[in-house]
Design an enzyme around this catalytic site. Structure first.
Site, PDB file in Angstrom:
ATOM      1  N   ASP A  29       0.846  -1.198   0.000  1.00  0.00           N
ATOM      2  CA  ASP A  29       0.000   0.000   0.000  1.00  0.00           C
ATOM      3  C   ASP A  29       0.877   1.242   0.000  1.00  0.00           C
ATOM      4  O   ASP A  29       1.804   1.345   0.812  1.00  0.00           O
ATOM      5  CB  ASP A  29      -0.851   0.056   1.277  1.00  0.00           C
ATOM      6  CG  ASP A  29      -2.100  -0.810   1.184  1.00  0.00           C
ATOM      7  OD1 ASP A  29      -2.302  -1.468   0.147  1.00  0.00           O
ATOM      8  OD2 ASP A  29      -2.877  -0.813   2.163  1.00  0.00           O
ATOM      9  N   LYS A  86      -7.987   0.859  -5.424  1.00  0.00           N
ATOM     10  CA  LYS A  86      -9.192   0.288  -4.816  1.00  0.00           C
ATOM     11  C   LYS A  86     -10.460   1.025  -5.229  1.00  0.00           C
ATOM     12  O   LYS A  86     -10.457   2.246  -5.364  1.00  0.00           O
ATOM     13  CB  LYS A  86      -9.091   0.374  -3.286  1.00  0.00           C
ATOM     14  CG  LYS A  86      -8.072  -0.569  -2.653  1.00  0.00           C
ATOM     15  CD  LYS A  86      -8.111  -0.408  -1.141  1.00  0.00           C
ATOM     16  CE  LYS A  86      -6.934  -1.088  -0.457  1.00  0.00           C
ATOM     17  NZ  LYS A  86      -7.038  -2.544  -0.455  1.00  0.00           N
ATOM     18  N   GLY A 158      -5.433  -2.846   8.587  1.00  0.00           N
ATOM     19  CA  GLY A 158      -5.145  -1.693   9.426  1.00  0.00           C
ATOM     20  C   GLY A 158      -4.993  -2.010  10.895  1.00  0.00           C
ATOM     21  O   GLY A 158      -5.035  -1.114  11.735  1.00  0.00           O
ATOM     22  N   ARG A 170      -6.621 -20.224   6.575  1.00  0.00           N
ATOM     23  CA  ARG A 170      -6.877 -21.603   7.017  1.00  0.00           C
ATOM     24  C   ARG A 170      -8.259 -22.066   6.583  1.00  0.00           C
ATOM     25  O   ARG A 170      -8.456 -23.224   6.236  1.00  0.00           O
ATOM     26  CB  ARG A 170      -6.770 -21.708   8.539  1.00  0.00           C
ATOM     27  CG  ARG A 170      -5.344 -21.823   9.019  1.00  0.00           C
ATOM     28  CD  ARG A 170      -5.302 -22.463  10.399  1.00  0.00           C
ATOM     29  NE  ARG A 170      -3.968 -22.468  10.950  1.00  0.00           N
ATOM     30  CZ  ARG A 170      -3.058 -23.410  10.685  1.00  0.00           C
ATOM     31  NH1 ARG A 170      -3.356 -24.429   9.896  1.00  0.00           N
ATOM     32  NH2 ARG A 170      -1.863 -23.345  11.208  1.00  0.00           N
ATOM     33  N   GLY A 219      -3.434  -7.184   8.040  1.00  0.00           N
ATOM     34  CA  GLY A 219      -2.857  -7.330   9.369  1.00  0.00           C
ATOM     35  C   GLY A 219      -1.415  -7.796   9.378  1.00  0.00           C
ATOM     36  O   GLY A 219      -0.819  -7.934  10.440  1.00  0.00           O
ATOM     37  N   GLY A 240      -0.217  -3.650   3.943  1.00  0.00           N
ATOM     38  CA  GLY A 240      -0.809  -2.321   3.884  1.00  0.00           C
ATOM     39  C   GLY A 240      -0.122  -1.395   4.846  1.00  0.00           C
ATOM     40  O   GLY A 240       1.010  -0.955   4.622  1.00  0.00           O
ATOM     41  N   SER A 241      -0.779  -1.127   5.964  1.00  0.00           N
ATOM     42  CA  SER A 241      -0.270  -0.182   6.950  1.00  0.00           C
ATOM     43  C   SER A 241       1.057  -0.635   7.547  1.00  0.00           C
ATOM     44  O   SER A 241       1.829   0.181   8.034  1.00  0.00           O
ATOM     45  CB  SER A 241      -1.301  -0.034   8.065  1.00  0.00           C
ATOM     46  OG  SER A 241      -2.608  -0.039   7.519  1.00  0.00           O
TER      47      SER A 241
END
Lengths: 299, 193
Positions: A29, A86, A158, A170, A219, A240-241
């Protein structure tokens, strides 16, 4: 000389094919052209152009929408690797706009505020390929049925907490494992049960994997997180973050790229995990009120 | 026969799957020691910048160059860029083949395409040699072919999309994405020779 006027563009093979080229890689990101350059220099296979990383979307609240086309274009002009962007779930006009810009992939993403509470975009209508999120096999195959050429497990964007990414990976991979041992006469009832197109259920059983490339997202914050997802069996990772909310983005980005390649080599993982500086602060999923979770968006 | 596929990033699993269907021992290559005992190596499609950076970081550049001077090496798309002497921008290259490559020469993903090619040398693996269906994804173009390098396939406008230089092979397109295994068999032929 063969005639090239039978040249075909935007076939499913070329749409899904670009995702195949991204395998074993990290998609990062980025919110500025400068970030995009750092991501490319660190070895990212593609960047996701957006106005705010998910951690900020989460913190700021309000409606999250497609990014400014000017920003996306600036990022496209800055890097030579593919650029993704996005759109809100169901917002096919945002998708038309991104297609006109020439972005390489569109992420119909739960990270933005959904525009349609019942329907996703009919992705077969577009020449640009789409990636969509999923939490389980049924959701993944519904998206492929709508034309998605790449899937990512949703995780919880995030947060810097990998637990949801693990749960969703999973779930998808476990369901595929069970499907492979299922007698053919049970497939129709199973397709009905998971609300997925029968033909895609059958194809998944035959292939022993999703019919398109499957990345993990939501995450991931460390090299070990990326390697964990790779060992669970995904084809690559979105971060991302986790990168640009950390103390030393370039170093962490580079370490996550190396960890994604050498995911089975604990010595290399130890080496790249050294002295990375502060990770993103993160927020434990179990502390987040249910109405603030975004993985439940999408149907 | 032992064939390696550079597995730093990209669609190496697709190449390995074709090789195994052809009854060949196929191995993932991530570190210099993985090159030992290989008879040939494929560099897959992927992002050439990523593959180059990882090859530098894990000290694969010299071992790969040495491998390519001795044994057959085939690059598809990103792999073809990596084999070239010149990609017209700063990025790590093996510089083994006397070709200049233009990255993303056809445009962005929306310009990716499939088309049929006539490839004469495939006669060596199939006498009938029907047109070869090729998949181009954000593909590079082989802009110039010099010295001992020879063009193997062109688009109808004459632009070169495959080249060979002795035991080195470069294709702009992705034979690993189709069920037509003739290019893989052609490469195995090169390894066998």
């Amino acid at each position: 000389m063969a005639e090239n006027n039978n040249k075909e563009a935007a076939t499913f093979t070329v749409k899904a094919g670009l995702a195949q080229m991204l395998k074993g890689g990290v998609i990062m990101d980025v919110v500025t052209a400068e970030h995009a350059r750092i991501a490319e220099d660190s070895g990212a296979v593609a960047v996701m152009a957006l106005e705010r990383v998910p951690a900020d979307i989460r913190a700021d609240g309000g409606v999250a929408r497609m990014s400014d086309p000017g920003l996306i274009q600036e990022i496209m002009e800055t890097v030579s690797i593919p650029v993704m962007a996005k759109v809100r779930i169901g917002h096919f006009v945002e998708a038309q706009i991104l297609e006109s810009l020439g972005v390489d992939y569109i992420d119909e993403s739960e990270v933005l505020t959904p525009a349609d509470e019942a329907h996703h975009i009919n992705k077969n209508d577009f020449n640009v390929p789409f990636v969509c999120g999923c939490r389980n096999l049924g959701e993944a195959l519904r998206r492929v049925g709508e034309g998605a050429a790449m899937i990512r497990t949703k995780g919880e964007a995030g947060t810097g907490d990998v637990v949801e990414a693990v749960r969703h990976a999973r779930s998808v991979l476990g369901e595929i494992g069970r499907l492979q041992n299922m007698p053919d006469e049970e497939l129709m009832a199973y397709a009905k049960d998971i609300q997925a197109p029968y033909d895609l259920v059958k194809q998944t059983k035959e292939l022993g994997r999703l019919p398109v490339v499957n990345f993990a997202a939501g995450g991931l914050a460390t090299p070990a997180d990326a390697a964990l997802m790779m060992q669970l069996g995904v084809d690559g990772v979105f971060v991302g973050s986790g990168i640009f909310k950390s103390g030393d983005p370039a170093k962490r980005a580079n370490a996550i790229v190396k960890a994604t390649t050498h995911y089975q080599d604990p010595k290399i993982l130890a080496e790249v995990s050294r002295n990375l500086g502060e990770p993103m602060v993160g927020r434990q999923i179990s502390d987040i009120p249910e109405q603030e979770l975004i993985a439940d968006r999408g149907w | 026969m032992n064939i390696g596929v550079l597995a730093l990033q990209g669609d190496f699993a697709e190449h390995i799957s074709v090789l195994r269907k052809l009854g060949v021992e196929a191995h993932e290559v991530r570190l210099p020691q993985d090159l030992e005992k290989l008879d040939g190596l494929i560099i897959p499609g992927g992002e050439s910048t990523t593959i180059g950076k990882l090859a530098v970081a894990y000290e694969l550049m010299e071992p790969l160059k040495r491998f390519g001077t001795e044994k057959p090496l085939w690059g598809t798309c990103a792999g073809a860029i990596f084999l070239s002497k010149d990609a017209r921008r700063e990025q790590p290259l093996l510089g083994l083949m006397d070709i200049t490559v233009a990255r993303n020469a056809f445009g962005r993903q929306i310009d990716s395409f499939e088309t049929d090619l006539d490839v004469d040398v495939l006669k060596r693996v199939d006498e009938n040699n029907p047109p070869y269906h090729a998949v181009f994804i954000r593909a590079p173009l082989i802009e110039s072919v010099k010295g001992e390098a020879q063009p193997l396939a062109t688009l109808e406008d004459g632009r070169v999309v495959a080249a060979q230089q002795g035991h080195l092979l470069a294709t702009s397109f992705h034979p690993e994405l189709t069920s037509d295994d003739r290019f893989h068999r052609y490469f195995l032929h090169m390894v066998d020779a």
